[in-house]
Design a protein around this motif. Structure first.
Motif, PDB file in Angstrom:
ATOM      1  N   GLN A  69       0.816  -1.213   0.000  1.00 42.48           N
ATOM      2  CA  GLN A  69       0.000   0.000   0.000  1.00 42.48           C
ATOM      3  C   GLN A  69       0.849   1.262   0.000  1.00 42.48           C
ATOM      4  OE1 GLN A  69      -3.264   0.153  -0.392  1.00 42.48           O
ATOM      5  NE2 GLN A  69      -3.161   2.397  -0.423  1.00 42.48           N
ATOM      6  N   ALA A  70       1.979   1.223   0.761  1.00 38.50           N
ATOM      7  CA  ALA A  70       2.832   2.416   0.835  1.00 38.50           C
ATOM      8  C   ALA A  70       3.386   2.784  -0.538  1.00 38.50           C
ATOM      9  CB  ALA A  70       3.980   2.170   1.820  1.00 38.50           C
ATOM     10  N   LYS A  71       3.845   1.783  -1.277  1.00 35.57           N
ATOM     11  CA  LYS A  71       4.387   2.068  -2.603  1.00 35.57           C
ATOM     12  C   LYS A  71       3.283   2.531  -3.537  1.00 35.57           C
ATOM     13  CE  LYS A  71       7.230   0.201  -6.316  1.00 35.57           C
ATOM     14  NZ  LYS A  71       8.065  -0.930  -6.771  1.00 35.57           N
ATOM     15  N   SER A  72       2.117   1.927  -3.453  1.00 35.09           N
ATOM     16  CA  SER A  72       1.015   2.317  -4.317  1.00 35.09           C
ATOM     17  C   SER A  72       0.603   3.765  -4.062  1.00 35.09           C
ATOM     18  CB  SER A  72      -0.182   1.388  -4.072  1.00 35.09           C
ATOM     19  OG  SER A  72      -1.296   1.796  -4.834  1.00 35.09           O
ATOM     20  N   THR A  73       0.524   4.136  -2.775  1.00 35.47           N
ATOM     21  CA  THR A  73       0.129   5.508  -2.424  1.00 35.47           C
ATOM     22  C   THR A  73       1.176   6.509  -2.885  1.00 35.47           C
ATOM     23  OG1 THR A  73      -1.086   4.691  -0.491  1.00 35.47           O
ATOM     24  CG2 THR A  73      -0.497   7.035  -0.527  1.00 35.47           C
ATOM     25  N   LEU A  74       2.459   6.208  -2.607  1.00 35.39           N
ATOM     26  CA  LEU A  74       3.524   7.130  -2.989  1.00 35.39           C
ATOM     27  C   LEU A  74       3.621   7.258  -4.508  1.00 35.39           C
ATOM     28  CD1 LEU A  74       5.865   8.949  -2.195  1.00 35.39           C
ATOM     29  CD2 LEU A  74       7.356   6.944  -2.153  1.00 35.39           C
ATOM     30  N   THR A  75       3.469   6.128  -5.204  1.00 35.57           N
ATOM     31  CA  THR A  75       3.534   6.173  -6.660  1.00 35.57           C
ATOM     32  C   THR A  75       2.421   7.040  -7.231  1.00 35.57           C
ATOM     33  OG1 THR A  75       4.514   3.951  -6.734  1.00 35.57           O
ATOM     34  CG2 THR A  75       3.524   4.769  -8.759  1.00 35.57           C
ATOM     35  N   ALA A  76       1.230   6.947  -6.635  1.00 36.48           N
ATOM     36  CA  ALA A  76       0.119   7.786  -7.094  1.00 36.48           C
ATOM     37  C   ALA A  76       0.420   9.265  -6.872  1.00 36.48           C
ATOM     38  CB  ALA A  76      -1.161   7.389  -6.371  1.00 36.48           C
ATOM     39  N   LEU A  77       0.988   9.596  -5.701  1.00 31.03           N
ATOM     40  CA  LEU A  77       1.321  10.992  -5.414  1.00 31.03           C
ATOM     41  C   LEU A  77       2.403  11.510  -6.358  1.00 31.03           C
ATOM     42  CD1 LEU A  77       1.291  10.921  -1.506  1.00 31.03           C
ATOM     43  CD2 LEU A  77      -0.349  12.080  -2.994  1.00 31.03           C
ATOM     44  N   LEU A  78       3.428  10.693  -6.608  1.00 31.84           N
ATOM     45  CA  LEU A  78       4.482  11.096  -7.543  1.00 31.84           C
ATOM     46  C   LEU A  78       3.935  11.218  -8.957  1.00 31.84           C
ATOM     47  CD1 LEU A  78       7.508   8.984  -6.245  1.00 31.84           C
ATOM     48  CD2 LEU A  78       7.091  11.422  -5.912  1.00 31.84           C
ATOM     49  N   GLY A  79       3.029  10.299  -9.314  1.00 36.42           N
ATOM     50  CA  GLY A  79       2.379  10.405 -10.617  1.00 36.42           C
ATOM     51  C   GLY A  79       1.573  11.683 -10.734  1.00 36.42           C
ATOM     52  N   GLY A  80       0.936  12.085  -9.626  1.00 37.76           N
ATOM     53  CA  GLY A  80       0.192  13.341  -9.619  1.00 37.76           C
ATOM     54  C   GLY A  80       1.103  14.536  -9.836  1.00 37.76           C
ATOM     55  N   ARG A  81       2.296  14.491  -9.256  1.00 39.47           N
ATOM     56  CA  ARG A  81       3.248  15.583  -9.461  1.00 39.47           C
ATOM     57  C   ARG A  81       3.734  15.614 -10.906  1.00 39.47           C
ATOM     58  NH1 ARG A  81       7.721  16.754  -5.091  1.00 39.47           N
ATOM     59  NH2 ARG A  81       7.608  18.697  -6.270  1.00 39.47           N
ATOM     60  N   CYS A  82       3.966  14.427 -11.483  1.00 40.25           N
ATOM     61  CA  CYS A  82       4.345  14.359 -12.904  1.00 40.25           C
ATOM     62  C   CYS A  82       3.267  15.001 -13.775  1.00 40.25           C
ATOM     63  CB  CYS A  82       4.563  12.910 -13.331  1.00 40.25           C
ATOM     64  SG  CYS A  82       6.256  12.320 -13.145  1.00 40.25           S
ATOM     65  N   GLN A 117      -5.705  10.723  -9.545  1.00 39.49           N
ATOM     66  CA  GLN A 117      -6.040  10.466  -8.145  1.00 39.49           C
ATOM     67  C   GLN A 117      -4.975  11.063  -7.221  1.00 39.49           C
ATOM     68  OE1 GLN A 117      -6.039   6.319  -7.158  1.00 39.49           O
ATOM     69  NE2 GLN A 117      -6.414   6.666  -4.977  1.00 39.49           N
ATOM     70  N   GLY A 118      -3.700  10.837  -7.549  1.00 37.38           N
ATOM     71  CA  GLY A 118      -2.614  11.387  -6.736  1.00 37.38           C
ATOM     72  C   GLY A 118      -2.607  12.899  -6.732  1.00 37.38           C
ATOM     73  N   LEU A 119      -2.903  13.509  -7.884  1.00 35.90           N
ATOM     74  CA  LEU A 119      -2.942  14.968  -7.975  1.00 35.90           C
ATOM     75  C   LEU A 119      -4.060  15.539  -7.112  1.00 35.90           C
ATOM     76  CD1 LEU A 119      -1.954  17.602  -9.203  1.00 35.90           C
ATOM     77  CD2 LEU A 119      -3.421  17.166 -11.186  1.00 35.90           C
ATOM     78  N   LEU A 120      -5.217  14.899  -7.130  1.00 34.62           N
ATOM     79  CA  LEU A 120      -6.348  15.366  -6.324  1.00 34.62           C
ATOM     80  C   LEU A 120      -6.050  15.252  -4.824  1.00 34.62           C
ATOM     81  CD1 LEU A 120      -9.350  13.883  -8.348  1.00 34.62           C
ATOM     82  CD2 LEU A 120      -8.567  16.272  -8.270  1.00 34.62           C
ATOM     83  N   VAL A 121      -5.373  14.171  -4.436  1.00 35.55           N
ATOM     84  CA  VAL A 121      -4.995  14.006  -3.026  1.00 35.55           C
ATOM     85  C   VAL A 121      -4.037  15.117  -2.599  1.00 35.55           C
ATOM     86  CG1 VAL A 121      -3.733  12.534  -1.413  1.00 35.55           C
ATOM     87  CG2 VAL A 121      -5.381  11.517  -2.980  1.00 35.55           C
ATOM     88  N   ALA A 122      -3.049  15.419  -3.458  1.00 35.33           N
ATOM     89  CA  ALA A 122      -2.084  16.457  -3.130  1.00 35.33           C
ATOM     90  C   ALA A 122      -2.756  17.828  -3.028  1.00 35.33           C
ATOM     91  CB  ALA A 122      -0.974  16.489  -4.182  1.00 35.33           C
ATOM     92  N   VAL A 123      -3.676  18.108  -3.942  1.00 42.14           N
ATOM     93  CA  VAL A 123      -4.397  19.386  -3.908  1.00 42.14           C
ATOM     94  C   VAL A 123      -5.236  19.490  -2.644  1.00 42.14           C
ATOM     95  CG1 VAL A 123      -6.217  20.718  -5.029  1.00 42.14           C
ATOM     96  CG2 VAL A 123      -4.403  19.695  -6.411  1.00 42.14           C
ATOM     97  N   ARG A 124      -5.887  18.382  -2.264  1.00 47.91           N
ATOM     98  CA  ARG A 124      -6.705  18.386  -1.052  1.00 47.91           C
ATOM     99  C   ARG A 124      -5.841  18.637   0.191  1.00 47.91           C
ATOM    100  NH1 ARG A 124      -8.716  13.705  -1.430  1.00 47.91           N
ATOM    101  NH2 ARG A 124      -7.614  12.584   0.223  1.00 47.91           N
ATOM    102  N   HIS A 125      -4.679  17.987   0.254  1.00 49.78           N
ATOM    103  CA  HIS A 125      -3.797  18.180   1.404  1.00 49.78           C
ATOM    104  C   HIS A 125      -3.322  19.628   1.488  1.00 49.78           C
ATOM    105  CE1 HIS A 125      -2.610  13.647   1.727  1.00 49.78           C
ATOM    106  NE2 HIS A 125      -3.846  13.891   2.112  1.00 49.78           N
ATOM    107  N   ARG A 126      -2.957  20.213   0.332  1.00 45.79           N
ATOM    108  CA  ARG A 126      -2.496  21.597   0.337  1.00 45.79           C
ATOM    109  C   ARG A 126      -3.627  22.539   0.764  1.00 45.79           C
ATOM    110  NH1 ARG A 126       1.583  24.619  -1.944  1.00 45.79           N
ATOM    111  NH2 ARG A 126       2.814  22.775  -1.375  1.00 45.79           N
ATOM    112  N   ALA A 127      -4.842  22.286   0.290  1.00 53.30           N
ATOM    113  CA  ALA A 127      -5.971  23.135   0.663  1.00 53.30           C
ATOM    114  C   ALA A 127      -6.260  23.053   2.155  1.00 53.30           C
ATOM    115  CB  ALA A 127      -7.206  22.734  -0.146  1.00 53.30           C
ATOM    116  N   MET A 128      -6.193  21.830   2.707  1.00 50.92           N
ATOM    117  CA  MET A 128      -6.444  21.660   4.138  1.00 50.92           C
ATOM    118  C   MET A 128      -5.372  22.363   4.953  1.00 50.92           C
ATOM    119  SD  MET A 128      -7.654  17.654   4.198  1.00 50.92           S
ATOM    120  CE  MET A 128      -7.675  17.603   5.989  1.00 50.92           C
TER     121      MET A 128
END
Length: 264
Positions: A69-82, A117-128
């Motif tokens: 799960q950790a790799k899947s979550t991190l990969t999604a976040l990095l993919g969102g940054r890409c 999905q990763g991009l949306l998570v990152a945007v949500r974290h920044r907004a919070m």
């Protein structure tokens, strides 16, 4: 232990620390010890548009994270940054940069839905974070180096403009080499010795445009003591530019520390 992997531009330290964890335990320090400043003129700025920074992060994740799960979550976040850098590239007409970042998604097997999905998570974290703090910036970090100097009786001024440099300054400590060509002549005209430091990786220097190299070389002429954290950096830069009596000062404060490999 192998030295830093210079192919991982911008994230070689992440890879090195993770490899060190294979030989011992980590100590978590619950305070903010440093803070970075982001501006368009920083040397690492080109790593974002070229894709080297994201490529390095994805490669470090591939090397050190096993399936789960950790790799899947991190990969999604990095993919969102890409995806974010790809969209920014399109928006600023940097088509080559956009293409590089989209190719990274394919190279590391990150689907477009996962990147979104990763991009949306990152945007949500920044907004919070902004809602909870009222700012997008981290709280001010402690400045132990400045506090130590002041405790020893020195008068320290943090200047971001030449007009803020006190008249009777006895030493100027300049961070980064980018604007030395501009501030160096003014400080030297006032007979102020200059100590300069900051990352000046030979590989990044080689990729600079010819006029940027010229300005860096010109700025170095005004430095009385250039400070570097790596013997490798000093050795390789001396093949490219003229360094006046460079000082080697690694990120180590332990008296018992010694190097088996002088290159590291």
């Amino acid at each position: 232990m192998d030295p830093f992997d210079v192919e991982l531009l911008g994230v070689a330290d992440f890879d090195f620390w993770l490899r060190l964890l294979g030989r011992g335990d980590a100590l978590f320090v619950d305070w903010q010890g440093c803070r970075i400043t982001e501006h368009a003129g920083r040397a690492s700025h080109s790593l974002f548009w070229s894709g080297d920074f994201m490529r390095g992060q994805l490669e470090v994740a591939r090397r050190h994270l096993g399936p789960g799960q950790a790799k899947s979550t991190l990969t999604a976040l990095l993919g969102g940054r890409c995806l974010w850098y790809g969209l920014r590239g399109l928006g600023s007409f940097r088509i080559g940069s956009a293409r590089v970042h989209m190719n990274l998604l394919r190279r590391y097997g990150i689907s477009l839905p996962k990147a979104i999905q990763g991009l949306l998570v990152a945007v949500r974290h920044r907004a919070m974070y902004r809602l909870s703090t009222g700012s997008s910036l981290a709280p001010p970090a402690p400045k132990p180096d400045i506090e130590i100097l002041r405790s020893l009786g020195y008068d320290v001024t943090v200047a971001t403009k030449l007009s803020e440099v006190p008249r009777h300054t006895s030493l100027a400590f300049v961070w980064w080499w980018t604007w030395l060509w501009l501030v160096g002549p003014v400080l030297k005209r006032r007979n102020i010795p200059i100590v300069a430091t900051g990352a000046l990786e030979p590989e990044i220097y080689d990729r600079q445009a010819w006029y940027k190299k010229l300005l860096i070389r010109q700025g170095l002429k005004y430095v009385d003591k250039p400070v570097f954290v790596s013997r490798y950096m000093i050795r390789e830069l001396e093949k490219r530019v003229t360094l006046q009596d460079p000082l080697y000062s690694p990120h180590i404060v332990m008296d018992e520390y010694c190097l088996d490999d002088p290159q590291n």
